[in-house]
Design an enzyme around this catalytic site. Structure first.
Site, short mmCIF file in Angstrom:
data_model
loop_
_atom_site.label_atom_id
_atom_site.label_comp_id
_atom_site.label_asym_id
_atom_site.label_seq_id
_atom_site.Cartn_x
_atom_site.Cartn_y
_atom_site.Cartn_z
N PHE A 112 0.82 -1.22 0.00
CA PHE A 112 0.00 0.00 0.00
C PHE A 112 0.85 1.26 0.00
O PHE A 112 0.35 2.33 -0.34
CB PHE A 112 -0.97 -0.02 1.19
CG PHE A 112 -0.47 0.68 2.42
CD1 PHE A 112 0.46 0.10 3.25
CD2 PHE A 112 -0.93 1.95 2.73
CE1 PHE A 112 0.92 0.75 4.38
CE2 PHE A 112 -0.48 2.61 3.85
CZ PHE A 112 0.45 2.01 4.68
N LYS A 113 2.12 1.15 0.37
CA LYS A 113 2.94 2.36 0.42
C LYS A 113 3.09 3.01 -0.95
O LYS A 113 3.40 4.19 -1.04
CB LYS A 113 4.30 2.04 1.04
CG LYS A 113 4.18 1.74 2.53
CD LYS A 113 5.52 1.58 3.21
CE LYS A 113 5.35 1.47 4.71
NZ LYS A 113 4.66 0.23 5.13
N ASP A 114 2.86 2.24 -2.01
CA ASP A 114 2.90 2.83 -3.36
C ASP A 114 1.88 3.96 -3.53
O ASP A 114 2.14 4.91 -4.26
CB ASP A 114 2.59 1.75 -4.41
CG ASP A 114 3.72 0.74 -4.57
OD1 ASP A 114 4.89 1.12 -4.42
OD2 ASP A 114 3.41 -0.44 -4.86
#
Ligand SMILES: *Cc1c(COP(=O)(O)O)cnc(C)c1O
Length: 538
Positions: A112-114
């Protein structure tokens, strides 16, 4: 919109300044001067917007058009999410009538850090291009991004910043202590501005080096260091968007009047804090459920009002351990600092850096409700003293009224490794859905809080990583299912040949900041000379 520090420094920064600075000079984090409210007709006018258009609408409430003109902001957002594999960017999956999963892992690194780092990379690029217009050579403003990673943040940062002009990226990882897939994801990026540094040492050693470099005023001003860690305001802002997009996706499927509750697997409190901003802006959210693994400082805070760094079970019992290796026999390895190695390693933290932002809002409300108790202190002064106590004594106890304010919007649950693995198994058995261990922490927390919820509540659990990224835990949890085949059912095509691709990595034999300074100075000098490719190894 201007930005202020949570620790009360009087300066007000622009969005650009807050994003480029990362941390405030008084040690605090930047927050917006006020939380904007939604346009009166948002429920109708935003209902059918694409993720990108929704992102533009929300971001423009926090970024004045004088700072980034509307067309530029739209373009930044469009490009940031052009690398995602799912057209919805963050698709909502239904498990059953009461439970949904919000999949946040369809970006380039499958975590999810993308969502945040693809946008942050575009913002850095935009600000630098604007500053460097018409400038050449040494006149150009450059930044050197330096970060430490135990896996996920590093690869998301690398994919967000690869091939960006005027940005050099140095990502330190502990040699041999990140998973083979994570290591391959990082080191197979061969862009000239990306430098992976494998440090012989632990993740904490890597973090200490990064802190030392940022603290070195001379080095910092020569290289203009930029931070990409989760305290950067732009990352929080980017993450508010999927609360809105999933809200719209859910209400289209649900009976009118259904209440939504979000369950968020949490480490540094960034993801769930974004939900808090969405709620404060006016998104109707019942409660935000903070789901932790056994590194449970947040769950303990909501139980007691005590924010305490030392684990409640006391200090380390068995010395140093490999990260991400614990849990196999139910006993957990604890490293010298007290961090427990769990099957959800991206949430293995001792303190939650973004929690300070929530503390500011709690202190602010507490101070206005109880002016005589705070003796004229501002929210910034209160947070400053709480953070000082945490630093000096490893803990702070907030007044009971503050805890009550925190409980109004949040509940918190801790989930053990055995529970996490059992939840991966039961989710697969019941729904044929393969959850990664971080997501499973959320799914379990959702089940635990269900009996406390009114019957018209539907829960959305945020899924923070693709299960292929954490193959060991997933395979272990599903080993009794003979029909399950990891390579066939889970492994994405991109991962298949990743391990055999060429790599570039700089080995550093001791966790010594001086060695890193040498590497950065030498490597960035050769990078800015177009006739020299970055050196392969030093
Ligand atoms: C970073 C990360 C988290 C924790 O997110 P925070 O914003 O730090 O709470 C959870 N799951 C995965 C897979 C992550 O990479």
């Amino acid at each position: 919109m201007k930005y202020i520090s949570t620790r009360g420094a009087p300066q007000e920064l622009s969005f650009e300044e807050a994003v480029l600075a990362g941390l405030a000079s008084d040690g605090g984090l930047y927050i917006p001067c006020s939380i904007p409210s939604l346009p009166a007709d948002w429920q109708t006018t935003w209902a059918d917007l694409s993720f990108q258009e929704l992102s533009y609408q929300i971001l423009s409430l926090y970024i004045a058009p004088e700072e980034i003109p509307a067309e530029d902001l739209r373009e930044i957002v469009r490009e940031a999410y052009s690398t995602f594999r799912a057209p919805e960017i963050s698709p909502l999956r239904k498990l059953d009538d009461k439970n949904y999963i919000l999949e946040l892992f369809h970006g380039p690194t499958y975590a999810f850090k993308d969502v945040a780092l693809q946008l942050l990379g575009k913002l850095f690029e935009y600000f630098l291009q604007r500053r460097n217009k018409g400038k050449t050579g040494s006149e150009r403003h450059r930044i050197t991004v330096v970060g430490a990673t135990s896996g996920d943040t590093g690869s998301a940062a690398i994919y967000g910043l690869r091939s960006k002009a005027d940005i050099s990226v140095f990502i330190l990882h502990p040699k041999g202590r990140v998973s083979p897939i994570q290591e391959a994801q990082m080191t197979t990026v061969l862009d000239a501005n990306v430098h992976n540094v494998a440090v012989s040492g632990t993740f904490d050693d890597c973090q200490d080096i990064v802190k030392a470099l940022f603290g070195d005023k001379a080095f910092n001003s020569t290289h203009n260091l930029g931070a990409i860690n989760s305290i950067n305001w732009a990352r929080i802002l980017a993450q508010t968007v999927y609360y809105f997009s999933s809200y719209f996706a859910a209400v289209k499927q649900l009976a009118p009047g259904t209440k939504l509750q979000y369950v968020v697997p949490t480490g540094n409190f960034g993801d769930v804090l974004a939900g808090y901003y969405a709620k404060r802006m006016g998104l109707p959210i019942e409660k935000l459920v903070v789901a932790t693994n056994s590194n449970d400082i947040l769950a303990r805070f909501w139980a007691s009002g005590k924010y305490e760094k030392i684990s409640s079970e006391g200090p380390a019992s068995n010395g140093a351990a490999e990260p991400a290796s614990g849990g196999s026999d139910g006993k957990q390895a604890t490293d010298a600092s007290g961090v427990k190695a769990t099957v959800s390693p991206a949430m293995d933290i001792l303190i939650s850096s973004n929690f300070e932002r929530l503390l500011w809002y709690l202190a602010h409300e507490y101070a206005s409700n109880h002016p005589q108790q705070v003796e004229g202190q501002t929210a910034g002064q209160i947070v400053n003293s709480w953070m000082k106590q945490t630093k000096q004594n490893g803990r702070v106890q907030v007044p009971v009224e503050v805890l009550e304010l925190a409980r109004r919007d949040f509940v918190a649950e801790r989930v053990s490794d055995p529970q996490t693995l059992a939840t991966i198994e039961s989710t697969y058995s019941k729904y044929s859905y393969v959850a990664d261990p971080h997501t499973a922490v959320g799914i379990k927390a959702a089940q635990v809080v269900t009996p406390q919820n009114p019957s018209d509540v539907v829960q959305i659990t945020l899924s923070t990583a693709h299960p292929a990224k954490f193959s060991e835990a997933v395979e272990r949890a599903l080993q009794s299912h003979s029909a399950f085949n990891f390579n066939r059912d889970v492994l994405p095509e991109d991962f298949r040949d990743l391990l055999s691709k060429p790599r570039r990595v700089i080995d550093v034999e001791r966790p010594d900041p001086e060695l890193l300074k040498e590497v950065i100075t030498k490597t960035s000098a050769s990078e800015t000379r177009p006739d020299h490719a970055a050196s392969a190894s030093v």
